[in-house]
Design a protein around this motif. Structure first.
Motif, PDB file in Angstrom:
ATOM      1  N   GLU A 191     -15.996   4.457  -7.511  1.00  0.00           N
ATOM      2  CA  GLU A 191     -16.347   3.098  -7.551  1.00  0.00           C
ATOM      3  C   GLU A 191     -15.695   2.056  -7.181  1.00  0.00           C
ATOM      4  N   ARG A 192     -14.140   2.291  -7.095  1.00  0.00           N
ATOM      5  CA  ARG A 192     -13.038   1.403  -6.682  1.00  0.00           C
ATOM      6  C   ARG A 192     -12.847   1.621  -5.113  1.00  0.00           C
ATOM      7  N   ALA A 193     -13.526   2.652  -4.654  1.00  0.00           N
ATOM      8  CA  ALA A 193     -13.392   3.066  -3.308  1.00  0.00           C
ATOM      9  C   ALA A 193     -11.986   3.470  -2.663  1.00  0.00           C
ATOM     10  N   LYS A 194     -11.448   4.077  -3.665  1.00  0.00           N
ATOM     11  CA  LYS A 194      -9.972   4.546  -3.376  1.00  0.00           C
ATOM     12  C   LYS A 194     -10.330   6.151  -2.999  1.00  0.00           C
ATOM     13  N   VAL A 195     -11.412   6.680  -3.308  1.00  0.00           N
ATOM     14  CA  VAL A 195     -11.386   8.153  -2.872  1.00  0.00           C
ATOM     15  C   VAL A 195     -12.955   7.954  -2.203  1.00  0.00           C
ATOM     16  N   SER A 196     -13.136   8.844  -0.902  1.00  0.00           N
ATOM     17  CA  SER A 196     -14.391   9.076  -0.550  1.00  0.00           C
ATOM     18  C   SER A 196     -14.578  10.702  -0.475  1.00  0.00           C
ATOM     19  N   GLY A 223     -13.714   1.322   2.067  1.00  0.00           N
ATOM     20  CA  GLY A 223     -13.156   0.108   1.261  1.00  0.00           C
ATOM     21  C   GLY A 223     -13.094  -1.088   2.221  1.00  0.00           C
ATOM     22  N   GLY A 224     -13.967  -1.126   3.296  1.00  0.00           N
ATOM     23  CA  GLY A 224     -14.134  -2.161   4.017  1.00  0.00           C
ATOM     24  C   GLY A 224     -12.815  -2.204   5.268  1.00  0.00           C
ATOM     25  N   SER A 225     -12.203  -1.035   5.248  1.00  0.00           N
ATOM     26  CA  SER A 225     -11.017  -0.941   6.063  1.00  0.00           C
ATOM     27  C   SER A 225     -11.284  -0.359   7.304  1.00  0.00           C
ATOM     28  N   ARG A 226     -10.480  -0.656   8.571  1.00  0.00           N
ATOM     29  CA  ARG A 226     -10.726   0.433   9.697  1.00  0.00           C
ATOM     30  C   ARG A 226     -10.347   1.783   9.434  1.00  0.00           C
ATOM     31  N   LEU A 227     -10.591   2.750  10.069  1.00  0.00           N
ATOM     32  CA  LEU A 227     -10.104   4.131   9.677  1.00  0.00           C
ATOM     33  C   LEU A 227      -9.114   4.567  10.824  1.00  0.00           C
ATOM     34  N   ASP A 228      -8.253   5.292  10.446  1.00  0.00           N
ATOM     35  CA  ASP A 228      -7.458   5.966  11.465  1.00  0.00           C
ATOM     36  C   ASP A 228      -7.690   7.685  11.332  1.00  0.00           C
ATOM     37  N   TYR A 229      -8.328   8.077  12.402  1.00  0.00           N
ATOM     38  CA  TYR A 229      -8.512   9.463  12.100  1.00  0.00           C
ATOM     39  C   TYR A 229      -7.408  10.231  12.753  1.00  0.00           C
ATOM     40  N   ALA A 283      -9.537  17.133  10.473  1.00  0.00           N
ATOM     41  CA  ALA A 283      -8.977  16.002  10.862  1.00  0.00           C
ATOM     42  C   ALA A 283      -9.478  14.905   9.684  1.00  0.00           C
ATOM     43  N   GLN A 284      -9.025  14.751   8.701  1.00  0.00           N
ATOM     44  CA  GLN A 284      -9.264  13.708   7.870  1.00  0.00           C
ATOM     45  C   GLN A 284      -9.070  12.255   8.327  1.00  0.00           C
ATOM     46  N   PRO A 285      -9.967  11.390   8.155  1.00  0.00           N
ATOM     47  CA  PRO A 285     -10.015  10.089   8.580  1.00  0.00           C
ATOM     48  C   PRO A 285      -9.114   9.432   7.479  1.00  0.00           C
ATOM     49  N   ARG A 286      -8.477   8.318   7.943  1.00  0.00           N
ATOM     50  CA  ARG A 286      -7.621   7.504   6.854  1.00  0.00           C
ATOM     51  C   ARG A 286      -7.979   6.112   6.735  1.00  0.00           C
ATOM     52  N   GLY A 287      -8.463   5.668   5.625  1.00  0.00           N
ATOM     53  CA  GLY A 287      -8.756   4.302   5.533  1.00  0.00           C
ATOM     54  C   GLY A 287      -7.413   3.591   4.793  1.00  0.00           C
ATOM     55  N   TYR A 288      -7.400   2.352   5.024  1.00  0.00           N
ATOM     56  CA  TYR A 288      -6.268   1.590   4.695  1.00  0.00           C
ATOM     57  C   TYR A 288      -6.295   1.905   2.894  1.00  0.00           C
ATOM     58  N   ARG A 289      -7.368   2.074   2.351  1.00  0.00           N
ATOM     59  CA  ARG A 289      -7.376   2.217   1.088  1.00  0.00           C
ATOM     60  C   ARG A 289      -7.963   3.484   0.379  1.00  0.00           C
TER      61      ARG A 289
END
Ligand SMILES: Nc1ncnc2c1ncn2[C@@H]1O[C@H](COP(=O)(O)OP(=O)(O)OP(=O)(O)O)[C@@H](O)[C@H]1O
Length: 423
Positions: free
Chosen positions: A296-301, A76-82, A221-227
């Motif tokens: 499609e909304r990039a809420k889930v990867s 979603g264009g956000s930085r990821l926090d692993y 370890a799941q990455p975490r995007g902002y969105r």
């Protein structure tokens, strides 16, 4: 005031006057990237994230060598926090069976306040499901494939982990049903599996137990995007009702394991489902259409998916979901077959399902519980010949007799037919 994706979606819908419950498709609007989700507030800025990596589950699932989502990870264009040491999946702080500290209290899905005392008596009685499990004992079982792991006779023989075993007792499951006896050891060995089993045979536990157990042991370890959220397991089911039912069951099985289950289905507002997802998700139960919307909304990867289960696959194809299913499995960022573990359940095996199996599964085992495509031994069929004019009164007699005697856990269905001339 708390804001979230879900709130943002609700606000966006309100602002655009949209009443479409599926909401607008496409990329999120710019500008929302300044939003800081609750779990990241008051934290120092993240250092450069390490490359995502999988640690293999210790449950015999040896699908090693996959180094995580592709570099074009949908975030979603956000930085990821692993995930860091101590952070395990979806924001739940413990997968050791302990309670989550500093987070919302997990709702007791068993509906009683004293589950631990309840457990002591759990083996005394079998849950009254209306299903004649003893009759299942004689059901024919066929397996084919290479090196099929042997079935088990008791849950105690399978090392599912303490917390999950406790929940099995809370569910009052005394012994595994045939599909569970065969499918659980196969899945725990990390093998792909295609299953034909009757409805009501205990399929839900057959795919949920190995998935929950694998996630508990896997230390992923799941990455975490902002969105964006990154579930570890995806269960696809054809309808809202079945998805809700699987979700309810899976919540019981995963109670106090630290494994978080979320459901997403169409025909209901998406904002509430987004709010749930935002709290973290390890296992996502979804209908295909709603999941495509979320992707499609990039809420889930799907980049972290390790387990994929398709329930009632034939029904999903009958309902016209094949394009969505193929998009989800083949055209998004889901790890390829052989890397993820895939479990496919279907009552029938027409050509389309066989094609799906050969495209989605890798070196799989085929398991058939009961006879495929024929009526089952559990059904007794009786034919009564009556005169045309007596049909109605015979039916009334049968219904009254049924009511008076009780059904004793059995279900009766009546079919009425006539002759060529009319009925
Ligand atoms: N080992 C077991 N012992 C006792 N009850 C069980 C066991 N396994 C499953 N059940 C119960 O049997 C019922 C049917 O199981 P389940 O819903 O998993 O079947 P299913 O094959 O998934 O059916 P459906 O196709 O309708 O989804 C449920 O109420 C479930 O809790």
């Amino acid at each position: 005031m708390r804001t979230s994706w879900a709130d943002a979606v609700a606000a966006e819908n309100a602002a655009s006057g949209s009443s479409n419950i599926n909401g607008p498709r496409g990329a999120p609007r710019p500008g929302r990237s300044s939003y800081m989700p609750p779990h990241l507030r008051n934290r120092p800025p993240a250092l450069d994230p390490p490359a995502p990596s999988y640690s293999s589950p210790t449950s015999g699932n040896d699908r090693l060598g996959y180094s995580g989502p592709p570099s074009g990870l949908r975030s979603g264009g956000s930085r990821l926090d692993y995930g860091h040491q101590g952070y395990v999946g979806g924001g739940w702080s413990s997968r050791g069976g302990g309670r989550d500290i500093g987070r919302e209290r997990e709702v007791n899905p068993f509906g009683n306040n004293d589950v631990d005392n309840e457990t002591e008596h759990a083996f005394d009685e079998q849950e009254n499901t209306g299903i004649n499990f003893d009759a299942y004992e004689d059901i024919p079982v066929e397996t084919s494939g290479e090196n099929v792991p042997p079935p088990v006779n008791t849950f105690a023989e399978i090392d599912l982990g303490e917390a999950l075993n406790l929940n099995i007792r809370r569910c009052k499951y005394v012994k595994p049903t045939p599909v569970q006896r065969h499918a659980i050891p196969i899945s725990l060995a990390g093998r792909d599996l295609m299953v034909s089993a009757q409805t009501g045979s205990g399929k839900t536990a057959a795919f949920c137990f190995p998935i929950i157990s694998g996630i508990m042991r896997g230390k992923f370890a799941q990455p975490r995007g902002y969105r964006t959220v990154y579930p570890l397991a995806l269960i696809l089911s054809p309808t809202r009702e079945l998805s809700m039912q699987i979700h309810e069951e899976a919540k019981k099985f995963s109670y106090q394991t630290g494994v978080k289950v979320v459901v997403a289905y169409g025909g209901a507002p998406i904002s509430q489902q987004l709010r749930e997802l935002e709290r973290g998700v390890d296992i996502l139960v979804a209908t295909p259409g709603r999941l495509v919307d979320l992707l499609e909304r990039a809420k889930v990867s799907l980049g972290m998916i390790r387990y994929l289960a398709l329930d009632e696959a034939d029904r999903m194809l009958d309902m016209g979901f094949e394009p969505q299913i193929r998009k989800i499995v083949e055209q998004m960022d889901m790890p390829p077959r052989g890397v993820r573990q895939t479990l496919l359940f279907s009552a029938t095996f027409p050509k389309e399902i066989q094609r799906l199996a050969s495209d989605f599964l890798s070196n799989y085992i085929f398991l058939a519980i009961g006879r495929v495509g024929s009526s089952t031994d559990l059904i007794v069929q009786r034919v009564e010949f009556v005169h045309e004019s007596d049909k109605r009164s015979l039916l009334m007699d049968l219904l009254h007799a049924q009511k008076a005697n009780g059904v004793h856990g059995k279900q009766a269905d009546f079919g009425i037919c006539g002759n060529k001339e009319g009925s």
